[in-house]
Design an enzyme around this catalytic site. Sequence first.
Site, PDB file in Angstrom:
ATOM      1  CG  ASP A  38      -8.778   2.556  -6.658  1.00  0.00           C
ATOM      2  OD1 ASP A  38      -9.217   3.073  -5.613  1.00  0.00           O
ATOM      3  OD2 ASP A  38      -9.357   1.649  -7.280  1.00  0.00           O
ATOM      4  CG  HIS A  39      -7.008   7.719  -1.668  1.00  0.00           C
ATOM      5  ND1 HIS A  39      -6.275   7.025  -0.730  1.00  0.00           N
ATOM      6  CD2 HIS A  39      -6.834   9.019  -1.384  1.00  0.00           C
ATOM      7  CE1 HIS A  39      -5.695   7.892   0.088  1.00  0.00           C
ATOM      8  NE2 HIS A  39      -6.022   9.110  -0.281  1.00  0.00           N
ATOM      9  NE  ARG A  40     -11.910   1.599  -5.135  1.00  0.00           N
ATOM     10  CZ  ARG A  40     -12.502   0.842  -6.044  1.00  0.00           C
ATOM     11  NH1 ARG A  40     -13.670   0.291  -5.769  1.00  0.00           N
ATOM     12  NH2 ARG A  40     -11.963   0.656  -7.227  1.00  0.00           N
TER      13      ARG A  40
END
Length: 529
Positions: free
Chosen positions: A501-503
Site C-alpha cells: 500500500d503506497h499510502r
Amino acid sequence: MALTQVNVPDLGGIDEVEVIEICVKAGDHLENEEALIVLESDKATMEVPAPFTGTVKEILVAVGDKVSTGSHVANMETQTEASTAVEKTEAPKQDSAPVEKPVEVKKPNDNTPQEVDVVVPDLGGVDKVEIIELSVAPGDELAFEESLMVLESDKATMEIPAPHAGKLISFAVKVGDKVSQGDVVGKMLVVQTVEEKSQPVASTVASKEEKTPAKNENTKPVTTVASSNSDGSGAVHAGPAVRKLARELGVDLTQVRGSGPRDRIQKHDLHDFVKQRVNNPTSSTLSVKGSDEDFSKYGEIRETALTKIKQVTARNMVASWTTIPQVTQFDEADITELEAYRKQSMGALLPEGVKVSPLAFIVKACVKALKAFPEFNSSLGPNADTLILKQYFNIGIAVDTPDGLLVPVIKAADQKGVVEVATASSDLAKKAREKKLPMDAMSGASFTISSLGGIGGTSFTPIVNAPQVAILGVSKASYKPVWNGQEFEPRLMLPLSMSYDHRVIDGAQAARFTRYLCELLTDVRHLLL
Ligand code: CAO
C-alpha cells in the site's frame, strides 16, 4: 423561460467519444456546471456540464452512444427572465464551440445590503412541519436557493431554500421546532438583484414561480424529496444537496447510515462513509459488476453459478483494488543452500507425515523482516492519520481450493519454529480444502503470503489483502546462471513479488524489505536461529 440546446463542448480534437453515464433525468433542476453526462475516451473521462442553472427538459443520448464536439445532447430550460434574455442572444453555438454560460444580470444601482426575513413558503397545505436539520450556520454566505434548512413531515422531506443570495445573519428556530407557512425562520443580509427587487423581499416568496404549480403566484417553492429514493432501492432520507454530493462522490446512499433525526443522511455522514471506505474497505458494501452483453450472439455459451467463496473474493479484490494505491516490488532470493538444507537435513528432524516445503522458511523469513520493518505489519487508522503497528505476527496463507481462494492464518508465527509452521500450514490448507476451517481461522492476519511456487510461473502481482498493507507473492524457484565474480554459477533463484500500500510504504522501503527478505532466505542460519 427559454429552451436551450446543450451541446458537447470542444473535446480538444478527439472525436467519437462514448457516453458512459447519464447523471440526470428530465425534470431535474441543475446548478450551473453540474454534470449532465459523462464521456469517456481511451485517454480521459470528462463531464458535459449544465451551461447554466435550469431544468433538464430532455436527454437526447443514451449510455453507449458516441458523440463529438458540438453534438446536441440535451435540452434545458432557463428559469428567469434575466437569464432568458441572455440565452436568446447568447445561446451556445451548435457547431463546435464550448457551451457559453449565461451572464448573471445584477441591478445596475443601489447595491446597499438589506436585512430581510426568511419566511417559510407554501408547504402544500401541510402545517406544523418539524425542522430536522439546519444546513448552514449564521455568518455563512449563501447562494440563491441554497438549502437553509430541512423540514420533514410524515410523507416528505422539504428543503427551505435561501430566497436570495446573501449572508445568513441568524436563525429564529432550532432543530425540532415545528413551522408552518409564513413563519419567520431567520434573517439574511442581501444585495438585491433586478428580478428580486421586483418582489417584496421580506415576503421571501420571490420570483421563481415557474417551478411550482400555479397555486400561489407569489409562492417560492420548496424542493420536495420523497422519503424513498428515486430508484426504488430502499428508504433513504436525504435532501437534494446530499444526493448531489453522493452523485459526485459515487456513493450509493442506501449504503450510508444517517446520523440525523430519523436516520436522515447528512453531508458529514457521506464524508465519514467515504473516509471509512478508503481506510478500511469492507467488501460487503461494494457491488461487483459483470457484463450485460449478450455473448450468445457470437457463439454458443454456458453460464454457471459462482461459488460463494468466489463471490466474496471478487468483492474483496474490488475493494482492495479500488481503494488502495498499490505497487509491486520484484526481487529474487538465492535459495540454493536453503533447498540443499531442506532436502538433506530436514528429513531427520520431521515428525512422521510432515513435509516442509520452502513456504515454512519463507514464513519465518517474513516474520523476521516484519520485525525489522514494522510498517509492513500495520494498518492505517480509521481517519488515515495514524498507523496501527501490530505487535503480533499472524501470517495469512493463500490456499487454492476447488471452491476458490481461502486465506487461513498461521497465528503467532513468531512463536513457532519451522517445523511447527510447516505443520500448521499443511493442516490449515487441508482443512480449507475439506471445508473444515473453524470460524476464526481466517481472521486476524497481519501480513499475507500467496505462494504459487508449487504450480509455476516467473512472477505475478498479488493484491494487498486490506486492511493489511503488504502481501508477498512467491513464484517457482528455478536454476539460473549467476555471476560470482569469476564465472557463471548455477544458483536456485526464488522469484518474490511484494505488493504494498503506497499510502503507508515508500518504494525505497519496499525495495529494502524485499532485499532483506532475500538475504534471510539465502543464509538458512538466519531462519533457524
Ligand atoms: N519453488 C519451487 N518449488 C516449490 C515452491 C517454489 N517457490 N514452493 C513449493 N514448491 C514445491 C514444494 O516443495 C513441493 O514439492 P515436493 O512435493 O517435491 O516437495 C511442491 O512444490 C508442491 O508444494 P505445495 O504447493 O503442496 O506446498 P506449499 O507449502 O508450497 O504450498 C499452499 C501450500 C497451500 C500455499 C499451496 O498448496 C497453494 O494452495 N498455493 C496456491 C495459492 C494461491 O492460489 N495463490 C494465489 C492467490 S491470488 O493472489
